[in-house]
Design a protein around this motif. Structure first.
Motif, PDB file in Angstrom:
ATOM      1  N   GLY A  18       9.108 -34.713 -21.059  1.00  0.00           N
ATOM      2  CA  GLY A  18       8.955 -34.931 -19.277  1.00  0.00           C
ATOM      3  C   GLY A  18       9.488 -35.834 -18.769  1.00  0.00           C
ATOM      4  N   ILE A  19       9.999 -36.987 -19.399  1.00  0.00           N
ATOM      5  CA  ILE A  19      10.540 -38.021 -18.781  1.00  0.00           C
ATOM      6  C   ILE A  19      12.417 -37.957 -18.943  1.00  0.00           C
ATOM      7  N   GLY A  20      12.961 -38.090 -17.334  1.00  0.00           N
ATOM      8  CA  GLY A  20      14.572 -37.301 -17.326  1.00  0.00           C
ATOM      9  C   GLY A  20      15.078 -38.776 -16.954  1.00  0.00           C
ATOM     10  N   PRO A  21      15.999 -38.712 -16.604  1.00  0.00           N
ATOM     11  CA  PRO A  21      17.029 -40.230 -15.970  1.00  0.00           C
ATOM     12  C   PRO A  21      16.929 -40.754 -14.630  1.00  0.00           C
ATOM     13  N   TRP A  22      15.707 -39.770 -13.493  1.00  0.00           N
ATOM     14  CA  TRP A  22      15.827 -40.111 -12.446  1.00  0.00           C
ATOM     15  C   TRP A  22      14.313 -41.116 -12.963  1.00  0.00           C
ATOM     16  N   THR A  23      13.491 -40.514 -13.388  1.00  0.00           N
ATOM     17  CA  THR A  23      12.337 -41.444 -13.779  1.00  0.00           C
ATOM     18  C   THR A  23      12.455 -42.576 -14.755  1.00  0.00           C
ATOM     19  N   VAL A  24      12.938 -42.452 -15.736  1.00  0.00           N
ATOM     20  CA  VAL A  24      14.095 -43.688 -15.707  1.00  0.00           C
ATOM     21  C   VAL A  24      14.611 -44.515 -15.491  1.00  0.00           C
ATOM     22  N   ASN A  25      15.379 -44.574 -13.701  1.00  0.00           N
ATOM     23  CA  ASN A  25      16.097 -45.154 -13.802  1.00  0.00           C
ATOM     24  C   ASN A  25      14.835 -45.190 -12.335  1.00  0.00           C
ATOM     25  N   TYR A  26      14.175 -45.194 -11.939  1.00  0.00           N
ATOM     26  CA  TYR A  26      12.842 -45.727 -11.266  1.00  0.00           C
ATOM     27  C   TYR A  26      11.679 -46.801 -11.942  1.00  0.00           C
ATOM     28  N   THR A  27      11.284 -46.304 -12.804  1.00  0.00           N
ATOM     29  CA  THR A  27      11.070 -47.082 -13.918  1.00  0.00           C
ATOM     30  C   THR A  27      11.445 -48.392 -13.763  1.00  0.00           C
ATOM     31  N   LEU A  28      12.360 -48.787 -14.082  1.00  0.00           N
ATOM     32  CA  LEU A  28      13.275 -49.503 -14.008  1.00  0.00           C
ATOM     33  C   LEU A  28      13.657 -50.621 -13.793  1.00  0.00           C
ATOM     34  N   LEU A  29      13.961 -49.958 -12.537  1.00  0.00           N
ATOM     35  CA  LEU A  29      13.502 -50.506 -10.693  1.00  0.00           C
ATOM     36  C   LEU A  29      12.494 -51.093 -10.064  1.00  0.00           C
ATOM     37  N   ARG A  30      11.907 -50.000 -10.311  1.00  0.00           N
ATOM     38  CA  ARG A  30      10.259 -50.858  -9.626  1.00  0.00           C
ATOM     39  C   ARG A  30       9.173 -51.448 -10.795  1.00  0.00           C
ATOM     40  N   GLY A  31       9.449 -50.170 -12.264  1.00  0.00           N
ATOM     41  CA  GLY A  31       8.039 -51.488 -13.077  1.00  0.00           C
ATOM     42  C   GLY A  31       9.155 -52.751 -13.143  1.00  0.00           C
ATOM     43  N   TYR A  32      10.816 -52.666 -14.094  1.00  0.00           N
ATOM     44  CA  TYR A  32      10.855 -53.580 -14.644  1.00  0.00           C
ATOM     45  C   TYR A  32      11.524 -54.411 -14.000  1.00  0.00           C
ATOM     46  N   GLY A  33      12.328 -54.352 -12.659  1.00  0.00           N
ATOM     47  CA  GLY A  33      12.558 -55.186 -11.880  1.00  0.00           C
ATOM     48  C   GLY A  33      14.553 -54.816 -12.333  1.00  0.00           C
ATOM     49  N   TYR A  34      15.163 -54.296 -12.931  1.00  0.00           N
ATOM     50  CA  TYR A  34      16.472 -54.684 -13.681  1.00  0.00           C
ATOM     51  C   TYR A  34      17.645 -54.431 -12.477  1.00  0.00           C
TER      52      TYR A  34
END
Length: 291
Positions: A223-239
């Protein structure tokens, strides 16, 4: 109730109004409220309901943290990390500004909007669940679903604001609790899946310096694709180097920058963004701003 106060120095060209606007997106103010230059946000950290009250001065942010419970050393560390994320202090925009000096597209944008920053969510779990909630729907509907999600899984702070939930709180929900409130079955199943994995320790959502590892563990989840991953890396981890080629607004902005009649494909957007590595997070921020 336990309290803690702290001050954070704000960097030059810090754009207070944009940080406050991000936190004021839900006009009903269930979990966040903005009044003047003051932000109030409630969140669960380590099972403890916390209220952050942040007053923005000219060169510093003064914060009072009120806990409905014990504010122990571990919770204080989590609270400090959450505050840095909420105030957009994880990614320094200066390296990107230097990188694009003279760039035909980004150069003028940076001159026009110096110091632009990306606000992170208070926790990685908040960023991940918000990304899942917001998949393939418009922003007003996503905000409405988020509000419902907080009301179903979160807990009220004694101040009256509702705390954004942690994984264990969401993991206890039944599927029909979400689907009865306009969540699609697929979206509800994914939310419960990641919450239960995180609550069981199968999914590690602690802050780290390993974007590839974080991306790999998220992509392995149904249920998790590339957009969700990158958005989480951006908004969550602050990469600092998240490539948002799957974001519709990013692709629209790239198409406009290229003078294209239609949005570029995801592959075309990915190729265009590659030229701005390792600063693609800030590239996304300025692409959003350009619209």
């Amino acid at each position: 109730m336990s309290t803690q106060t702290l001050s954070l120095a704000l960097p030059p060209q810090y754009r207070v109004d944009e940080v406050l606007a991000f936190h004021a997106r839900d006009a009903e103010g269930l979990a966040e409220q903005v009044s003047g230059r003051t932000l109030r946000k409630a969140v669960l950290l380590g099972g403890v309901p916390l209220l952050f009250t942040v007053d923005f001065l000219d060169d510093e942010a003064r914060c009072r943290i009120e806990a409905d419970g014990e504010l122990d050393a571990a919770t204080q560390v989590l609270a400090g990390e959450a505050l840095r994320s909420m105030l957009a202090l994880r990614i320094d925009p200066a390296p990107f500004a230097a990188f694009v000096r003279g760039d035909v597209f980004f150069g003028p944008l940076v001159e026009h909007l110096p110091g632009l920053r990306i606000v992170q969510s208070a926790t990685v779990f908040e960023a991940l669940t918000w990304a899942i909630i917001g998949q393939q729907i418009n922003l007003p509907f996503a905000i409405s679903l988020r509000r419902s999600f907080i009301g179903q899984a979160g807990r009220p702070h004694s101040s009256g604001l509702w705390c954004y939930p942690e994984a264990a709180d969401v993991a206890r929900l039944a599927l029909d609790t979400l689907t009865s409130r306009k969540f699609s079955r697929a979206k509800a199943e994914t939310l419960l899946r990641v919450a239960r994995m995180a609550a069981d320790g199968e999914l590690d959502l602690r802050l780290n310096d390993d974007p590839q590892g974080s991306a790999a563990q998220l992509l392995a989840i149904k249920g998790i694709g590339p957009w969700t991953v990158n958005y989480t890396l951006l908004r969550g981890y602050g990469y600092a180097d998240c490539s948002l080629e799957g974001d519709v607004a990013v692709r629209s902005a790239i198409g406009r920058a290229q003078g294209m009649a239609e949005k570029p494909s995801i592959a075309q957007a990915q190729a265009w963004l590659a030229a701005y590595a390792p600063h693609r997070t800030m590239a996304a921020a300025y692409l959003w701003a350009s619209l």
